[in-house]
Design a protein around this motif. Structure first.
Motif, short mmCIF file in Angstrom:
data_model
loop_
_atom_site.label_atom_id
_atom_site.label_comp_id
_atom_site.label_asym_id
_atom_site.label_seq_id
_atom_site.Cartn_x
_atom_site.Cartn_y
_atom_site.Cartn_z
N VAL A 89 34.65 -2.66 -9.36
CA VAL A 89 33.45 -3.48 -9.53
C VAL A 89 32.64 -3.46 -8.24
N PHE A 90 31.38 -3.00 -8.35
CA PHE A 90 30.50 -2.97 -7.20
C PHE A 90 29.87 -4.35 -6.94
N GLY A 109 29.81 5.23 -14.87
CA GLY A 109 29.09 4.11 -14.30
C GLY A 109 28.38 3.29 -15.36
N TYR A 110 28.45 1.97 -15.20
CA TYR A 110 27.77 1.04 -16.11
C TYR A 110 27.00 0.01 -15.30
N THR A 111 25.80 -0.33 -15.75
CA THR A 111 25.07 -1.49 -15.28
C THR A 111 25.02 -2.47 -16.44
N PRO A 146 32.51 8.89 -6.33
CA PRO A 146 32.39 7.67 -5.52
C PRO A 146 33.63 6.79 -5.47
N ILE A 147 34.57 7.01 -6.39
CA ILE A 147 35.76 6.17 -6.42
C ILE A 147 37.00 7.00 -6.10
N SER A 148 37.81 6.51 -5.17
CA SER A 148 39.07 7.13 -4.77
C SER A 148 40.22 6.21 -5.17
N ARG A 166 27.18 -0.56 -4.60
CA ARG A 166 26.23 0.01 -5.56
C ARG A 166 26.69 1.40 -6.00
N PHE A 167 26.12 1.83 -7.10
CA PHE A 167 26.47 3.09 -7.74
C PHE A 167 25.67 4.23 -7.13
N VAL A 168 26.38 5.17 -6.45
CA VAL A 168 25.74 6.32 -5.82
C VAL A 168 26.68 7.52 -5.93
N ILE A 169 26.11 8.70 -6.21
CA ILE A 169 26.89 9.94 -6.14
C ILE A 169 26.05 10.96 -5.39
N ASN A 170 26.31 11.14 -4.10
CA ASN A 170 25.43 11.98 -3.29
C ASN A 170 26.13 12.67 -2.13
#
Length: 235
Positions: A89-90, A109-111, A146-148, A166-170
């Motif tokens: 949970v972000f 990912g969900y908002t 983004p998640i380990s 927050r949700f980021v993939i970069n």
């Protein structure tokens, strides 16, 4: 008459060449490793090493070095996909859920209840002794998910370098990361661009040939009874 003889000779030579080429190609496929090191030496794969070094090979399979990278699947991913423990949970609106689908395993990912995106688990990095992180193929590039997974807490966690809120993939994966966590990734470098990896030319984990060098020639010499006892003859 002479002309007909010439034609027959040409046909015979052509058939002979085809037969020779087919046999030599088959022999090459049987003796040359699929993955070629930039030095020109062929990798044999540790399973071939096990033929003569069964005890060493068996013990090596249980080491953290061997398990430091692998194709991602339910056996290699340490984190849980169970509904009670498969989310990070972000904030009050955003979360990442680890989902097992018919097409594979995903970080989704969900908002609130709205789907933001789904990226597949493709590669596991880390043996799981302390934790794991995960990579996703994006064409011929790799990005870190983004998640380990953090082993001491037995829980999903934010990947190093990623925000926790927050949700980021970069985060693209550079070649040095793979150099430390694999035996070989065939890499192509381009000016002002990310390195590209050939997913068909990969040897996961720190395997026998990472230290001893590509071993196909040694294997072939051993099979013919001409191998030196010192494996450094192949490095």
């Amino acid at each position: 008459m002479k002309f007909r003889n010439i034609i027959w000779w040409v046909l015979a030579l052509g058939v002979g060449y085809i037969v020779y080429f087919s046999v030599s190609t088959k022999k090459r496929m049987e003796t040359v490793g699929i993955i070629i090191h930039p030095s020109g030496q062929s990798f044999a794969g540790s399973a071939r090493c096990a033929t003569c070094h069964a005890d060493i090979y068996k013990s090596h399979l249980a080491t953290a070095h061997f398990r430091t990278s692998a194709i991602a699947d339910r056996a290699t991913i340490k984190g849980s996909f169970n509904p009670d423990s498969n989310a990070f949970v972000f904030n009050t609106h955003d979360r990442m859920v680890m989902e097992a689908r018919d097409s594979g395993l995903f970080q989704v990912g969900y908002t609130d209840q709205r789907l933001r995106g789904a990226q597949s688990f493709d590669i596991v990095i880390g043996s799981g002794t302390k934790g794991q992180t995960y990579l996703h193929w994006f064409d011929n590039n790799l990005v870190q998910l983004p998640i380990s997974y953090y082993t001491p807490n037995h829980a999903w966690s934010s990947s190093p370098g990623y925000p926790t809120d927050r949700f980021v993939i970069n985060r693209p994966v550079p070649a040095p990361c793979l150099n430390c966590h694999s035996t070989y990734f065939k890499t192509t470098y381009k000016m002002n661009a990310l390195p590209e990896f050939d997913r068909s030319q990969v040897i996961y984990g720190i395997d026998c040939e990472r230290c001893h060098g590509p071993g196909m020639q040694h294997v072939l010499n051993q099979e013919k009874g001409t191998a030196r006892k010192d494996i450094k003859d192949i490095i």
